[in-house]
Motif scaffolding. Structure first.
Motif, PDB file in Angstrom:
ATOM      1  N   GLN A 159       0.836  -1.224   0.000  1.00 30.37           N
ATOM      2  CA  GLN A 159       0.000   0.000   0.000  1.00 30.37           C
ATOM      3  C   GLN A 159       0.861   1.262   0.000  1.00 30.37           C
ATOM      4  O   GLN A 159       0.434   2.321  -0.397  1.00 30.37           O
ATOM      5  N   ASP A 160       2.116   1.150   0.478  1.00 32.34           N
ATOM      6  CA  ASP A 160       2.915   2.362   0.662  1.00 32.34           C
ATOM      7  C   ASP A 160       3.486   2.851  -0.672  1.00 32.34           C
ATOM      8  O   ASP A 160       3.841   4.006  -0.823  1.00 32.34           O
ATOM      9  N   LYS A 161       3.575   1.980  -1.670  1.00 27.32           N
ATOM     10  CA  LYS A 161       4.263   2.361  -2.926  1.00 27.32           C
ATOM     11  C   LYS A 161       3.341   3.251  -3.770  1.00 27.32           C
ATOM     12  O   LYS A 161       2.113   3.088  -3.718  1.00 27.32           O
ATOM     13  N   PRO A 162       3.909   4.156  -4.558  1.00 26.63           N
ATOM     14  CA  PRO A 162       3.037   4.953  -5.464  1.00 26.63           C
ATOM     15  C   PRO A 162       2.476   4.036  -6.547  1.00 26.63           C
ATOM     16  O   PRO A 162       3.192   3.150  -7.031  1.00 26.63           O
ATOM     17  N   PHE A 163       1.203   4.250  -6.938  1.00 24.68           N
ATOM     18  CA  PHE A 163       0.565   3.330  -7.905  1.00 24.68           C
ATOM     19  C   PHE A 163       0.873   3.820  -9.317  1.00 24.68           C
ATOM     20  O   PHE A 163       0.431   4.903  -9.707  1.00 24.68           O
ATOM     21  N   LEU A 164       1.765   3.117 -10.075  1.00 23.60           N
ATOM     22  CA  LEU A 164       2.093   3.537 -11.450  1.00 23.60           C
ATOM     23  C   LEU A 164       1.460   2.536 -12.410  1.00 23.60           C
ATOM     24  O   LEU A 164       2.114   1.994 -13.283  1.00 23.60           O
ATOM     25  N   SER A 165       0.210   2.245 -12.217  1.00 24.76           N
ATOM     26  CA  SER A 165      -0.542   1.232 -13.009  1.00 24.76           C
ATOM     27  C   SER A 165       0.326   0.014 -13.223  1.00 24.76           C
ATOM     28  O   SER A 165       0.534  -0.426 -14.356  1.00 24.76           O
ATOM     29  N   GLY A 166       0.942  -0.453 -12.150  1.00 25.72           N
ATOM     30  CA  GLY A 166       1.608  -1.758 -12.173  1.00 25.72           C
ATOM     31  C   GLY A 166       3.040  -1.686 -12.656  1.00 25.72           C
ATOM     32  O   GLY A 166       3.820  -2.586 -12.427  1.00 25.72           O
ATOM     33  N   ASN A 167       3.502  -0.571 -13.283  1.00 28.53           N
ATOM     34  CA  ASN A 167       4.881  -0.580 -13.794  1.00 28.53           C
ATOM     35  C   ASN A 167       5.832  -0.428 -12.594  1.00 28.53           C
ATOM     36  O   ASN A 167       5.501   0.245 -11.627  1.00 28.53           O
ATOM     37  N   PRO A 168       7.061  -1.003 -12.702  1.00 23.62           N
ATOM     38  CA  PRO A 168       8.041  -0.854 -11.601  1.00 23.62           C
ATOM     39  C   PRO A 168       8.486   0.615 -11.504  1.00 23.62           C
ATOM     40  O   PRO A 168       8.570   1.326 -12.514  1.00 23.62           O
ATOM     41  N   GLU A 169       8.808   1.072 -10.285  1.00 23.67           N
ATOM     42  CA  GLU A 169       9.193   2.479 -10.063  1.00 23.67           C
ATOM     43  C   GLU A 169      10.613   2.668 -10.590  1.00 23.67           C
ATOM     44  O   GLU A 169      11.511   1.938 -10.230  1.00 23.67           O
ATOM     45  N   LYS A 170      10.818   3.719 -11.449  1.00 24.47           N
ATOM     46  CA  LYS A 170      12.171   3.890 -12.027  1.00 24.47           C
ATOM     47  C   LYS A 170      13.085   4.496 -10.950  1.00 24.47           C
ATOM     48  O   LYS A 170      12.619   5.095  -9.981  1.00 24.47           O
ATOM     49  N   ALA A 171      14.371   4.388 -11.176  1.00 23.42           N
ATOM     50  CA  ALA A 171      15.330   4.970 -10.215  1.00 23.42           C
ATOM     51  C   ALA A 171      15.133   6.481 -10.247  1.00 23.42           C
ATOM     52  O   ALA A 171      14.931   7.086 -11.303  1.00 23.42           O
ATOM     53  N   LYS A 172      15.230   7.116  -9.043  1.00 25.06           N
ATOM     54  CA  LYS A 172      14.880   8.542  -8.958  1.00 25.06           C
ATOM     55  C   LYS A 172      16.015   9.438  -9.449  1.00 25.06           C
ATOM     56  O   LYS A 172      15.821  10.592  -9.753  1.00 25.06           O
ATOM     57  N   GLU A 173      17.246   8.891  -9.550  1.00 23.51           N
ATOM     58  CA  GLU A 173      18.371   9.805  -9.844  1.00 23.51           C
ATOM     59  C   GLU A 173      18.085  10.610 -11.120  1.00 23.51           C
ATOM     60  O   GLU A 173      18.297  11.804 -11.190  1.00 23.51           O
TER      61      GLU A 173
END
Lengths: 158, 521, 113, 115
Positions: C45-59
């Motif tokens: 629940q804590d992760k941002p919901f990007l319609s299922g795609n993995p979260e990219k590196a923030k750098e």
């Protein structure tokens, strides 16, 4: 910088002593004849410039290097401010020696008067301090400019 | 020989003596020069506070050099002041307090900021010389003496701007531009001094003010002095040296340079209020200063938004904040002629303008110190290369937030206190000016949000892994400034009633200024 | 009362303002705590919901300073281009500006009346 | 009868100095321009103290009853000359450092700081 011709070097050897003495004369008689600390110091510094140009560099003379000049300059400046502080009895820069009969303070009537070496109280001391500081300061400027010119000439050749 | 009636000169003479001793101390041991300079500046800060308490309780102080009284009585009985003297009134000591505090903090900050290898003793003796010349500009009562201190201040600040010039080209270019510009302006000031001496045969500001006939020559001298001192303060059409000089100088020196240009601003107010006062056409000159203020505010902030170099951005903000001071005092000057308008909003406008000088010196100093801290750790001033520094430099981030909130004029901080004084009083004079001032304040907030985001927020960047908090002496300097900003923000009326109001009154009442000198005729 | 600044038409008190902020802040905080606490920390629940795609590196996603207000500067191009061009940076223009401003002020102050 | 000739000379000095500052492209010429303005202002100060038929204000062995030129402008000019020396030395050493770093002293090449 390379050395000037032999004639110039000999004339410099003859003349630079008198220039320095003339410069000190102007410093010491600042309160009597036109002149004073700055003008006398400039004349003495011109003697160093003459030496520097005719001999190409002053390194040969051990005592004429930047550290000695900067030390002299600091002493001159400090002497000036300390003499000004000594007048703090009444107020800053007060001429406590004038008309006081002590070292520099002969009695003097206001208005036009002949005046001699020690009628101006603190002024001769101030003139000597400023003269010391100015000829050391201008000496440093002349030396650094010479080094700078040397550096740019080397850069252009390479 | 009690020390308290010699304080005006001790504030100057002790740092001057220290400035000359430092090369000798530098030869004995390198580290001692910084500590010695900081102690001396602390001492002169204490003397300034003693003098401030004495002036605000007793009244303006006169300190004559070289004799007990400034007058020379000719055999014919004619008496006129010829001695060089310091005349310190509430406005002079108000600027003196800012100078003393900011240079003391600058010295503390540069203990850790200036690395020990190249020319440390030159740095500290020039820092002391700059402080002495700023004190001289603020305390002097003799117009030629002001020219000499103005010249010493520009030479000392130029050499400090070129401090990093041994291995970089830009600082020398910035220093050269500032020196050329300062030389022209100082020589024009000397021309104006020549005009005053040619006409009135006296160089003492109070004496000139009492015999001022405002002839055609005086108008020329007024025109020269206003435009030249506006240039030294960094008003817009002639401000272009400011971004170059502020961005290339080391951070503590930029903080002191801001106060040095405010000393020239003080000099412009002194010329306009104490030398001319009602004799000049107050509406015309008032509107000239207001237009300088408006241009500075608007062009300063619009140029700041597009900057990429953090110190250049803050330099443009210094110009736009100087516009607020010019606006406030310009409105006060414009209504100087009719007393009703002066009482209604003129005095409040001037209080806002002059209080803004104090606030600006505090938060602009804090912002430049945070920019210096970022440069100290990341080695770059380009905002595009920075990012995510809040993770590593906690204290600097907090200080930056306080500084940015204060400059944008957010309520609890001191920027808001002086800006609200300016808004309300300038609104009564002419609503459009107040609206432009508010729009500029919003744009200031916008550009500092940009700096905060690009430098502090964002993810941890790999190249800043080993960045850690800045040394203690830098944090101490920034902490003191932040406490002052918060204190001034919470209790502005203490400062306005005790410090700013007497300063404004001492500017407006010219007869009081001349009486302190000529009263003892 | 300490901390009251008379500003021509009215007064400004920072102390009262701070007290108000604290009072309103505590009320808002109290209401916020009343809210639903059922989500569990660092779980799905804590992760941002990007319609299922993995979260990219923030750098890579840090917007650098020169792009932040591009809309503002783009819109005001007519105003910004000449303004930046005026700041040429060479000394002749700096001295030219001073002489020009001195002449203008001399005309206004000297000749006008 | 010197009339207004010195004041005309002052105007020419300052005009030339400002001309060199605004139109000349070489940094050394800008330093010379500043010296020109400085000489002009010094000349202005000196001519302020001029009195017709007066002699230099030296008190020692001065012939009594002889009018003297005003000494104060000469003191102001002396201080201005001292400051002029320091300013010129500073400007010329900066020109040398600029040449060391930039390799050129043309004004339109020495402007990395702009915008």
């Amino acid at each position: 910088m390379k050395e000037m011709s032999k004639i110039v070097r000999n004339v410099t050897n003859l003349v630079y002593g008198f220039i320095i003495i003339f410069g000190f004369y102007i410093i010491a008689h600042g309160h009597l004849t036109p002149g004073g600390g700055f003008q006398g110091g400039a004349v003495v510094a011109s003697a160093f410039a003459l030496l520097l140009i005719s001999y190409g560099q002053l390194k040969a003379k051990k005592f004429l290097n930047i550290n000695i000049f900067s030390l002299l300059e600091s002493c001159g400046l400090t002497m000036f401010i300390v003499v000004a502080f000594l007048g703090l009895g009444t107020t800053f820069f007060y001429n406590f020696l004038a008309n006081s009969g002590s070292w520099f303070g002969h009695m003097v009537i206001p208005g036009i008067n002949p005046g001699d070496m020690n009628t101006a109280g603190v002024l001769p001391l101030m003139n000597i301090a400023v003269g010391l500081e100015v000829f050391a300061g201008l000496g440093i400027i002349v030396l650094l400019m010479a080094d700078g010119a040397e550096f740019t000439k080397k850069k252009e050749n390479s | 020989m009690n020390l308290s009636n010699h304080t005006p000169i001790l504030i100057l003479a002790v740092p001057l003596l220290a400035a000359f001793l430092i090369p000798i101390i530098g030869k004995i041991n390198k580290k001692a020069t910084g500590i010695f300079a900081t102690l001396v500046l602390g001492l002169s800060l204490i003397f300034t506070i003693i003098l401030a308490v004495k002036i605000l309780s007793v009244g303006p102080q006169i300190y004559v050099f070289g004799a007990k009284s400034p007058f020379l009585t000719l055999p014919s009985g004619l008496k006129f002041p010829i001695r060089i003297m310091f005349q310190v009134d509430a406005m002079g000591i108000f600027m003196g307090l800012i100078t003393a505090l900011v240079s003391f903090l600058g010295a503390i900050y540069s203990l850790a900021f200036i690395n020990k290898n190249n020319g440390v003793d030159n740095y500290y003796s020039l820092l002391l010389l700059l402080t002495v010349s700023m004190f001289g500009m603020e305390f002097t009562g003799d117009i030629f003496n002001f020219f000499v201190f103005l010249e010493i201040a520009s030479m000392a600040s130029v050499s400090l701007i070129c401090y990093r010039g041994t291995d970089l080209g830009e600082p020398v270019e910035a220093g050269f531009k500032y020196m050329v510009v300062s030389s022209i302006s100082a020589l024009m000031v000397l021309f104006a001094v020549g005009i005053f001496y040619g006409e009135y045969d006296v160089l003492n500001i109070a004496a000139i003010a009492s015999v001022m006939k405002h002839s055609q020559l005086d108008k020329i001298a007024l025109g020269i002095l206003v435009s030249v001192l506006a240039m030294k303060a960094g008003a817009v059409p002639v401000h272009m040296w400011t971004p170059d000089a502020y961005s290339e100088a080391p951070a503590p020196i930029t903080m002191i340079l801001v106060v040095a240009s405010q000393a020239s601003l003080y000099a412009m107010f002194r010329v306009v209020f104490s030398l001319y006062n009602i004799t000049l056409n107050t509406l015309a000159v008032g509107w000239i200063i207001i237009i300088f203020g408006l241009l500075s505010m608007f062009i300063g902030v619009t140029m700041a938004i597009i900057q990429k170099d953090i110190k250049r951005l803050m330099a443009y903000h210094a110009i736009s904040q100087t516009g607020y001071m010019l606006l406030g005092v310009g409105v006060g000057l414009a209504v100087l002629a009719n007393p009703t308008a002066l009482q209604r909003y003129g005095i409040t406008a001037m209080e806002g303008g002059i209080f803004h000088i104090m606030n600006h010196a505090m938060y602009k100093g804090l912002l430049f110190l945070t920019a210096g801290a970022l440069f100290f750790r990341t080695g770059t001033r380009n905002l595009d290369k920075m990012g995510g520094l809040a993770h590593y430099m906690k204290y600097t981030t907090i200080f930056f937030i306080i500084g940015a909130a204060a400059i944008a004029g957010l309520p609890p901080f001191n920027g808001f206190a002086s800006k609200i004084l300016i808004y309300e009083s300038v609104y009564k004079f002419n609503p459009l000016l107040s609206i432009i001032a508010m729009v500029v304040s919003i744009l200031t907030l916008a550009s500092f949000v940009k700096v905060f985001h690009s430098a502090f927020l964002g993810p941890k960047l790999p190249q800043f892994k080993e960045v850690k908090e800045v040394p203690r002496s830098m944090v101490l300097a920034m902490a003191v400034l932040s406490c002052i900003i918060i204190f001034f923000g919470l209790f502005p009326d203490l400062i306005v009633k005790n410090l700013v109001h007497p300063a404004v009154m001492s500017l407006i009442e010219q007869f009081k200024y001349t009486n302190t000198v000529l009263g003892g005729m | 009362m300490l901390g009251l600044l008379e500003t021509g038409s009215g007064f400004w008190s920072a102390v009262v303002w701070v007290i108000l902020v604290l009072v309103i802040g505590s009320i808002v905080y109290y209401i916020r705590n009343k809210g639903e606490e059922s989500y569990k920390k660092n779980t799905e629940q804590d992760k941002p919901f990007l319609s299922g795609n993995p979260e990219k590196a923030k750098e890579g996603s840090h917007i650098s300073a020169s792009h932040i207000y591009w809309g503002f500067t783009e819109a005001l191009k007519g105003y910004y281009n000449p303004l930046v061009k005026i700041h040429t940076g060479d000394i002749n223009d700096y001295s030219g500006w001073i002489v020009l401003i001195t002449v203008v002020i001399l005309i206004i102050v000297g000749v006008r009346e | 009868m010197i009339g207004n000739f010195p004041y005309i000379a002052v105007i020419i000095f300052i005009g030339l100095g400002i001309y060199t500052l605004i139109f000349k492209r070489n940094l050394i010429k800008i330093a010379i321009g500043i010296c020109l303005i400085e000489n002009g202002v010094n000349l202005f100060l000196i001519t302020l103290g001029f009195r017709k038929g007066a002699v230099a204000p030296i008190y020692t062995q001065a012939p009594s009853g002889q009018a003297m030129v005003l000494p104060t402008p000469q003191a102001l000019t002396l201080t201005s000359i001292v400051i002029g020396v320091a300013t010129t030395a500073l400007i010329l050493s900066m020109v040398m450092m600029i040449y060391k770093h930039y390799g050129t002293i043309e004004v339109n090449e020495v402007r990395r700081l702009r915008g």
